[in-house]
Design an enzyme around this catalytic site. Structure first.
Site, PDB file in Angstrom:
ATOM      1  N   GLU A   1       0.319  13.076   1.725  1.00 29.99           N
ATOM      2  CA  GLU A   1       0.007  11.648   1.892  1.00 29.99           C
ATOM      3  C   GLU A   1      -0.838  11.407   3.138  1.00 29.99           C
ATOM      4  O   GLU A   1      -0.643  10.449   3.868  1.00 29.99           O
ATOM      5  CB  GLU A   1       1.311  10.831   1.995  1.00 29.99           C
ATOM      6  CG  GLU A   1       2.264  11.049   0.845  1.00 29.99           C
ATOM      7  CD  GLU A   1       3.502  10.170   0.887  1.00 29.99           C
ATOM      8  OE1 GLU A   1       3.543   9.213   1.688  1.00 29.99           O
ATOM      9  OE2 GLU A   1       4.424  10.431   0.102  1.00 29.99           O
TER      10      GLU A   1
ATOM     11  N   GLU B   1      12.014  11.749   1.413  1.00 26.59           N
ATOM     12  CA  GLU B   1      12.507  11.114   2.639  1.00 26.59           C
ATOM     13  C   GLU B   1      14.039  11.000   2.705  1.00 26.59           C
ATOM     14  O   GLU B   1      14.577   9.939   3.008  1.00 26.59           O
ATOM     15  CB  GLU B   1      11.878   9.734   2.802  1.00 26.59           C
ATOM     16  CG  GLU B   1      10.371   9.790   2.926  1.00 26.59           C
ATOM     17  CD  GLU B   1       9.735   8.405   3.109  1.00 26.59           C
ATOM     18  OE1 GLU B   1      10.457   7.408   3.134  1.00 26.59           O
ATOM     19  OE2 GLU B   1       8.504   8.358   3.233  1.00 26.59           O
TER      20      GLU B   1
ATOM     21  N   HIS C   1       1.308  11.183   7.719  1.00 31.24           N
ATOM     22  CA  HIS C   1       0.807   9.864   8.142  1.00 31.24           C
ATOM     23  C   HIS C   1       0.678   9.953   9.665  1.00 31.24           C
ATOM     24  O   HIS C   1       1.657   9.793  10.400  1.00 31.24           O
ATOM     25  CB  HIS C   1       1.780   8.758   7.746  1.00 31.24           C
ATOM     26  CG  HIS C   1       1.931   8.611   6.271  1.00 31.24           C
ATOM     27  ND1 HIS C   1       0.902   8.174   5.464  1.00 31.24           N
ATOM     28  CD2 HIS C   1       2.973   8.866   5.442  1.00 31.24           C
ATOM     29  CE1 HIS C   1       1.303   8.153   4.204  1.00 31.24           C
ATOM     30  NE2 HIS C   1       2.561   8.573   4.163  1.00 31.24           N
TER      31      HIS C   1
ATOM     32  N   ASN D   1       9.813  16.164  -0.203  1.00 30.95           N
ATOM     33  CA  ASN D   1       8.694  15.519   0.502  1.00 30.95           C
ATOM     34  C   ASN D   1       9.227  14.622   1.617  1.00 30.95           C
ATOM     35  O   ASN D   1      10.213  13.907   1.437  1.00 30.95           O
ATOM     36  CB  ASN D   1       7.922  14.665  -0.524  1.00 30.95           C
ATOM     37  CG  ASN D   1       6.613  14.131   0.000  1.00 30.95           C
ATOM     38  OD1 ASN D   1       5.813  14.881   0.575  1.00 30.95           O
ATOM     39  ND2 ASN D   1       6.355  12.840  -0.189  1.00 30.95           N
TER      40      ASN D   1
ATOM     41  N   ASP E   1      -3.139  10.396   6.068  1.00 31.80           N
ATOM     42  CA  ASP E   1      -4.058   9.389   6.596  1.00 31.80           C
ATOM     43  C   ASP E   1      -3.936   9.423   8.110  1.00 31.80           C
ATOM     44  O   ASP E   1      -2.959   9.935   8.654  1.00 31.80           O
ATOM     45  CB  ASP E   1      -3.815   7.980   6.018  1.00 31.80           C
ATOM     46  CG  ASP E   1      -2.360   7.586   5.933  1.00 31.80           C
ATOM     47  OD1 ASP E   1      -1.560   8.061   6.770  1.00 31.80           O
ATOM     48  OD2 ASP E   1      -1.999   6.789   5.055  1.00 31.80           O
TER      49      ASP E   1
HETATM   50  C1  XIL Z   1       3.816   3.329   0.087  1.00 32.44           C
HETATM   51  C2  XIL Z   1       2.698   2.700  -0.716  1.00 32.44           C
HETATM   52  O1  XIL Z   1       1.468   3.199  -0.259  1.00 32.44           O
HETATM   53  C3  XIL Z   1       2.722   1.196  -0.558  1.00 32.44           C
HETATM   54  O2  XIL Z   1       1.802   0.593  -1.450  1.00 32.44           O
HETATM   55  C4  XIL Z   1       4.124   0.663  -0.867  1.00 32.44           C
HETATM   56  O3  XIL Z   1       4.156  -0.721  -0.610  1.00 32.44           O
HETATM   57  C5  XIL Z   1       5.154   1.373  -0.023  1.00 32.44           C
HETATM   58  O4  XIL Z   1       5.063   2.770  -0.239  1.00 32.44           O
HETATM   59  N1  XIL Z   1       5.947   7.516   2.034  1.00 32.44           N
HETATM   60  C6  XIL Z   1       5.909   7.660   0.677  1.00 32.44           C
HETATM   61  C7  XIL Z   1       5.047   6.769  -0.133  1.00 32.44           C
HETATM   62  O5  XIL Z   1       6.499   8.605   0.153  1.00 32.44           O
HETATM   63  O6  XIL Z   1       5.583   6.532  -1.406  1.00 32.44           O
HETATM   64  C8  XIL Z   1       4.800   5.474   0.560  1.00 32.44           C
HETATM   65  O7  XIL Z   1       3.863   4.714  -0.200  1.00 32.44           O
HETATM   66  C9  XIL Z   1       4.285   5.724   1.969  1.00 32.44           C
HETATM   67  C10 XIL Z   1       5.305   6.474   2.778  1.00 32.44           C
END
Ligand code: XIL
Length: 514
Positions: A413, A285, A367, A331, A415
């Protein structure tokens, strides 16, 4: 026709009894591939409705990052134990111990059969010791191979390798050590369905190095040791990230010191996990959602302030110097769409490649918001940090353009929120709140179709896209809970989304139950 029959049998819950003619799959090319897809052309995956109306977890939220990864949550269970479900439950997770993820619902029983794991992974990625559950040689006793009727996500992912060559698509989940050690059903579902894990928080900078030069590998080691002992591969997440950074970084005053801090962190971490974690998100990020630092879209934090945009290339170079045998990923989120941030990130990655910076792949977090931008009570559009809507065509195009650079692509990641776009209640406008009622049939259909589309895009672009990780194991511990964003519900039962993902991995159409 045959597959249709098999699928109906599976739906009816008779998978163990189904007699599958051997003619469909194991036609034995010299490279070990088969022609399964031909037989699937006229097949419709009429997947059953699932028990997705049983979201009873309520406030079953995950422990926060520091808790879950600091080992201070009182968790004492060992991951290899199979009897610790009641030992250390936090109270927010009661009644979740459905054995082996088996649903009490007749409708979901068809997806709970455990596969025989036979380890035929041919993944040539250096350091990847994972084994897959799909055995190319098939099940000799019945004369059929698991790839004629894969029963789990990991089996279906591995079968893509059997059809197309290579090792197939790794199917992963973000795993929280706390739940892994305290809930048998969580662990059993993970082992049944997934062949890859990503530490959800345990390998982030703030956990690994809370004070400068003070290291805390124990939580991440617990996950990596577990993965190794159970033949799961691991995605390392993440070395350099502005978020979940230790606060001592903010006190760094000059470029050389920032460089030294980055190098020390990357070196110690990769040395520690050498031979055990074959791929890492090196930088996470780095881009904001608009102009943020010095007229660019780069995030404004100590690394950019002191090293400029060059910190990204430097991080990759440092990682490669420490371990030449691992795959190095950039990422991010909102890099899957068109224009804006996606193009900013692509240009940066293209530049890295042109400069010869050692980068092996790009992670798309995905996401996804299933619903379009919501309007706040004040009538203004909410500009979500996360995608306001989804666009699978743009995602497919993005895979192509990264693949053209010679890079791998992972879904890292995934969802799919079906309700509020607000991942944290504090970020929501006044008057909005996240709804914890069970997923509705409409929401389940919408979610299933989105999972289907994105997983299908990855499968279609295989081998450029060869790993899919979901951000959590089951709904109640998702970072988006109580929005039911994952393929498994709070009882660990598969949802419609699960059937859709299976259909996508098997390359057959998915028709959601009405
Ligand atoms: C999130 C976790 O799922 C949570 O438990 C934590 O509080 C915050 O981070 N992008 C990412 C992940 O790269 O590491 C993040 O994970 C979600 C967004």
């Amino acid at each position: 026709m045959v597959l249709t029959t098999v699928r109906r049998l599976r739906i009816a819950g008779f998978v163990a009894l189904a007699v599958v003619p051997a003619c469909l799959g194991a036609s034995g090319h010299s490279d070990g591939t088969t022609d399964l897809q031909d037989g699937a052309d006229d097949t419709t995956a009429s997947h059953p409705a699932t028990s997705s109306t049983t979201s009873d977890s309520g406030d079953g939220s995950e422990p926060d990052a520091s808790e879950s990864s600091s080992g201070e949550d009182g968790s004492t269970g060992t991951v290899s134990s199979s009897t610790s479900s009641d030992a250390t439950d936090t109270g927010s997770t009661s009644e979740t111990g459905t054995p082996s993820g088996t649903s009490s619902s007749e409708e979901t029983s068809s997806t709970t059969t455990s596969p025989e794991s036979s380890g035929s992974d041919e993944d040539s990625t250096s350091g990847d010791e994972s084994t897959s559950s799909a055995d190319a040689s098939g099940d000799e006793s019945s004369g059929s191979g698991p790839c004629e009727r894969p029963r789990t996500l990991k089996e279906a992912g591995a079968c893509i390798g059997l059809r197309k060559g290579g090792a197939g698509i790794h199917i992963g989940a973000a795993v929280a050590r706390h739940w892994l050690e305290s809930e048998v059903a969580y662990r059993e579902l993970l082992l049944r369905e997934f062949d890859s894990l990503t530490p959800e928080n345990e390998a982030k900078w703030d956990v690994l190095q809370p004070s400068r030069d003070t290291w805390y590998f124990e939580p991440a080691d617990a996950l990596v040791d577990f993965a190794q002992s159970e033949a799961l591969t691991v995605r390392g997440h993440t070395l350099v990230w502005h978020s979940q950074r230790p606060y001592w970084i903010d006190a760094i005053q000059d470029a050389e010191d920032m460089r030294a801090a980055m190098r020390a962190h990357i070196t110690a971490t990769l040395d520690h996990f050498r031979g055990r974690v074959p791929r890492w998100d090196v930088v996470n990020e780095a881009f904001a959602d608009g102009i943020e630092w010095n007229g660019t879209w780069l995030r404004d934090w100590r690394a950019t302030q002191l090293l400029g945009s060059g910190y990204i290339a430097e991080a990759f170079q440092m990682a490669r110097e420490v371990d030449p045998d691992i795959d190095l990923f950039y990422n991010d989120y909102n890099n899957d769409g068109r224009g804006g941030k996606a193009d900013q990130i692509y240009a940066m990655v293209e530049d890295l490649v042109e400069q010869g910076v050692p980068i092996d792949g790009v992670g798309f977090q995905l996401h996804i918001n299933a619903t379009p931008t919501q309007i706040t009570p004040g009538g203004q559009f909410w500009s979500s940090l996360y995608p306001n809507f989804y666009n699978v065509d743009a995602f497919a195009d993005n895979i192509d353009r990264y693949a053209a650079l010679g890079l791998k692509v992972h879904i890292t990641e995934m969802d799919v929120r079906v309700r509020s776009p607000f991942h944290h209640p504090d970020h929501a406008p006044d008057g909005t709140s996240r709804n914890s009622t069970p997923i509705t049939a409409t929401e389940a259909r919408l979610q299933a179709n989105i999972y289907y589309d994105y997983v299908s895009a990855c499968v279609e672009k295989y081998p450029a896209c060869d790993a899919i990780t979901f951000w959590g194991v089951a709904d109640q511990y998702s970072w988006y809970a109580p929005d039911p964003a994952l393929p498994f519900d709070a009882t660990y039962a598969p949802k419609a989304a699960y059937d859709a993902i299976m259909a996508a991995l098997e390359e057959v159409p998915y028709i959601a139950p009405q």
